[in-house]
Design an enzyme around this catalytic site. Structure first.
Site, PDB file in Angstrom:
ATOM      1  CD  GLU A  90     -47.730 -13.200 -10.079  1.00 31.07           C
ATOM      2  OE1 GLU A  90     -48.731 -13.872  -9.831  1.00 31.07           O
ATOM      3  OE2 GLU A  90     -46.574 -13.612  -9.931  1.00 31.07           O
ATOM      4  CB  CYS A 121     -41.134  -7.570  -4.724  1.00 34.14           C
ATOM      5  SG  CYS A 121     -40.282  -8.610  -5.908  1.00 34.14           S
ATOM      6  CB  CYS A 128     -37.516 -13.840 -17.098  1.00 33.19           C
ATOM      7  SG  CYS A 128     -35.748 -13.442 -16.974  1.00 33.19           S
ATOM      8  CB  CYS A 132     -32.704 -18.981 -13.575  1.00 30.43           C
ATOM      9  SG  CYS A 132     -31.759 -17.532 -14.114  1.00 30.43           S
ATOM     10  CB  CYS A 135     -36.460 -18.624 -11.728  1.00 35.36           C
ATOM     11  SG  CYS A 135     -37.447 -17.120 -11.869  1.00 35.36           S
ATOM     12  CD  GLU A 179     -31.395  -9.490 -15.347  1.00 35.04           C
ATOM     13  OE1 GLU A 179     -31.536 -10.311 -14.429  1.00 35.04           O
ATOM     14  OE2 GLU A 179     -30.717  -8.465 -15.236  1.00 35.04           O
ATOM     15  CB  SER A 210     -32.229  -8.388  -8.050  1.00 33.73           C
ATOM     16  OG  SER A 210     -31.714  -9.699  -8.062  1.00 33.73           O
ATOM     17  CB  CYS A 352     -37.375 -15.298  -4.273  1.00 36.57           C
ATOM     18  SG  CYS A 352     -36.980 -13.941  -3.213  1.00 36.57           S
TER      19      CYS A 352
HETATM   20  N1  SAH Z   1     -33.974 -11.392 -12.783  1.00 36.85           N
HETATM   21  C1  SAH Z   1     -33.418 -10.824 -11.601  1.00 36.85           C
HETATM   22  C2  SAH Z   1     -34.454 -10.360 -10.611  1.00 36.85           C
HETATM   23  C3  SAH Z   1     -35.665 -11.207 -10.418  1.00 36.85           C
HETATM   24  S1  SAH Z   1     -35.416 -12.757  -9.635  1.00 36.85           S
HETATM   25  C4  SAH Z   1     -32.458 -11.793 -10.957  1.00 36.85           C
HETATM   26  O1  SAH Z   1     -32.446 -12.949 -11.314  1.00 36.85           O
HETATM   27  O2  SAH Z   1     -31.692 -11.347 -10.105  1.00 36.85           O
HETATM   28  C5  SAH Z   1     -35.284 -12.308  -7.919  1.00 36.85           C
HETATM   29  C6  SAH Z   1     -34.433 -13.260  -7.092  1.00 36.85           C
HETATM   30  O3  SAH Z   1     -35.131 -14.481  -6.831  1.00 36.85           O
HETATM   31  C7  SAH Z   1     -33.147 -13.644  -7.759  1.00 36.85           C
HETATM   32  O4  SAH Z   1     -32.079 -13.588  -6.852  1.00 36.85           O
HETATM   33  C8  SAH Z   1     -33.429 -15.074  -8.167  1.00 36.85           C
HETATM   34  O5  SAH Z   1     -32.258 -15.784  -8.392  1.00 36.85           O
HETATM   35  C9  SAH Z   1     -34.243 -15.553  -7.014  1.00 36.85           C
HETATM   36  N2  SAH Z   1     -34.980 -16.770  -7.250  1.00 36.85           N
HETATM   37  C10 SAH Z   1     -35.499 -17.214  -8.413  1.00 36.85           C
HETATM   38  N3  SAH Z   1     -36.148 -18.382  -8.225  1.00 36.85           N
HETATM   39  C11 SAH Z   1     -36.045 -18.687  -6.909  1.00 36.85           C
HETATM   40  C12 SAH Z   1     -36.520 -19.761  -6.103  1.00 36.85           C
HETATM   41  N4  SAH Z   1     -37.247 -20.741  -6.622  1.00 36.85           N
HETATM   42  N5  SAH Z   1     -36.222 -19.742  -4.785  1.00 36.85           N
HETATM   43  C13 SAH Z   1     -35.515 -18.735  -4.252  1.00 36.85           C
HETATM   44  N6  SAH Z   1     -35.053 -17.684  -4.960  1.00 36.85           N
HETATM   45  C14 SAH Z   1     -35.308 -17.665  -6.280  1.00 36.85           C
HETATM   46 FE1  SF4 Z   2     -35.162 -14.314 -14.940  1.00 40.65          FE
HETATM   47 FE2  SF4 Z   2     -34.193 -13.691 -12.533  1.00 40.65          FE
HETATM   48 FE3  SF4 Z   2     -35.863 -15.763 -12.857  1.00 40.65          FE
HETATM   49 FE4  SF4 Z   2     -33.373 -15.919 -13.779  1.00 40.65          FE
HETATM   50  S1  SF4 Z   2     -33.974 -15.743 -11.627  1.00 40.65           S
HETATM   51  S2  SF4 Z   2     -35.230 -16.543 -14.878  1.00 40.65           S
HETATM   52  S3  SF4 Z   2     -33.052 -13.849 -14.441  1.00 40.65           S
HETATM   53  S4  SF4 Z   2     -36.347 -13.636 -13.187  1.00 40.65           S
END
Ligand code: SAH
Ligand code: SF4
Length: 361
Positions: A90, A121, A128, A132, A135, A179, A210, A352
């Protein structure tokens, strides 16, 4: 062979093999990155025979648009692309600073003023591997890396779309699925390709990459002294809290991560952004804010806080406005600049961490 996977030298070489003069490669490069052509027929300055050959041997559009959705406020568009191997990725376009329903105001000669930001974005992987917990992309697991060309193509897709309205992409954030530092080479190749002054000429400072905090890659990025903005997903101020949300913290502890950030600042002179998803009662208290401020003291940085976006696989709730403001004020009183980002595109699951690669109903 995907055309966006080739740099100018590689295209030149290919044409050499086909007994075509080198300037044809430049014409292709300009067609791709200045006119945003996405099929060989559009290259009307090339001989028909060459266009035919390109059509036969080279792929110009690496994915199909499965669906796109606009948020109800009209400021956010999410496009779901299907790759030839059926993986889904996406990319999300966010419009800032103008009423989307008034195109007269949006259009400007350059399309690049602060008033009409078009932030894109994009994804660097399908899924990934970092897991996390909050996410959506992490919840779906790792599918595969994207090639440099597949990363580039997302930008070209939106550049083409915006061009029809006399607009341009103004910022690119690598914060979609995946990532970026787990797919380092392809990601940097994509940035370099888009950066080329003879091509798309997108300035390094208008990219933000990021990362969840892959320490060796942050150091490598610092050594390369790139002018690309760096954001770090921090979300917690101590190892115990961070490891419960971001499994990568088992491998790279917060102090090690912050040391790498200090190294980045020393190498580049650039400020680091720390991303902070505000989760009610988990990481949004004044105590946490003070702990965070103590950790970040002396580091050239700011904190980008955003109330958590809901995902199916995580129970945490978003911090409300009042608590978010208190968190911000506590940090700022301790000398750490903080902004609270508005939530965007929630109704189309394009906020995000919500890019789950599946279409919301
Ligand atoms: N993998 C990279 C970039 C993609 S995630 C990273 O983790 O930095 C982009 C951003 O969205 C990151 O800062 C991540 O921590 C944040 N993010 C992930 N899930 C989220 C959520 N449910 N609410 C708010 N931010 C979130
Ligand atoms: Fe991957 Fe970033 Fe999501 Fe963590 S927050 S699972 S590193 S996309």
């Amino acid at each position: 062979m995907l055309i966006y996977d080739l740099d100018l030298d590689q295209i030149t070489k290919l044409l050499e093999e086909w007994d075509e003069p080198a300037y044809r490669a430049q014409q292709i490069w300009q067609g791709l990155y200045q006119h945003f052509y996405d099929s060989p027929e559009q290259f009307t300055n090339l001989p028909k025979s060459l266009r035919g050959r390109l059509a036969e041997h080279v792929i110009f559009s690496p994915f199909t648009v499965k669906i796109y959705q606009d948020s109800s406020d009209g400021t956010t568009r999410k496009t779901l692309f299907e790759l030839p191997d059926q993986n889904l990725i996406e990319a999300v376009l966010m419009r800032y600073g103008d009423p989307a329903d008034n195109p007269q105001i949006i259009a400007s000669p350059t399309g690049r003023g602060a008033k009409n930001r078009r932030t894109l974005c994009i994804s660097t992987q399908a899924g990934c591997a970092m897991g996390c917990v909050f996410c959506a992309t992490g919840q779906m697991g790792f599918k595969r890396h994207l090639s440099a060309g597949e990363i580039v193509a997302q930008v070209m897709y939106y550049a083409r779309m915006l061009k029809e309205k006399n607009e341009t992409v103004t910022n690119v954030v690598l914060m979609g699925m995946g990532e970026p530092f787990h797919n380092y080479d392809n990601t940097m190749q994509a940035i370099d390709r888009l950066n080329d002054p003879a091509g798309y000429n997108f300035g390094a400072r208008r990219f933000t990459v990021s990362t969840v905090g892959l320490v060796p890659m942050i150091r490598r990025f610092a050594d390369e002294k790139r002018q690309v903005n760096l954001a770090i997903s921090l979300h917690a101020a101590d190892d115990e809290a961070r490891v419960s949300m971001l499994p990568i913290n088992k491998k790279y502890k917060i102090d090690e991560l912050l040391d790498a950030c200090r190294y980045y600042v020393s190498q580049t002179g650039r400020r680091v952004t720390f991303e902070w998803a505000l989760i009610n009662g988990v990481n949004d208290t004044p105590e946490v804010a003070r702990k965070l401020a103590a950790k970040l003291r002396g580091l050239l940085c700011h904190v980008n806080a955003i109330p958590l976006n809901p995902t199916a696989g995580y129970e945490g709730r978003a911090t409300d406005r009042q608590r978010a403001v208190l968190f911000k004020e506590t940090l700022e009183q301790a000398g750490i600049p903080c902004t609270i980002r508005m939530r965007r595109g929630i109704d189309i699951q394009a906020g995000c961490g919500q890019l789950a690669g599946s279409v919301s109903s």
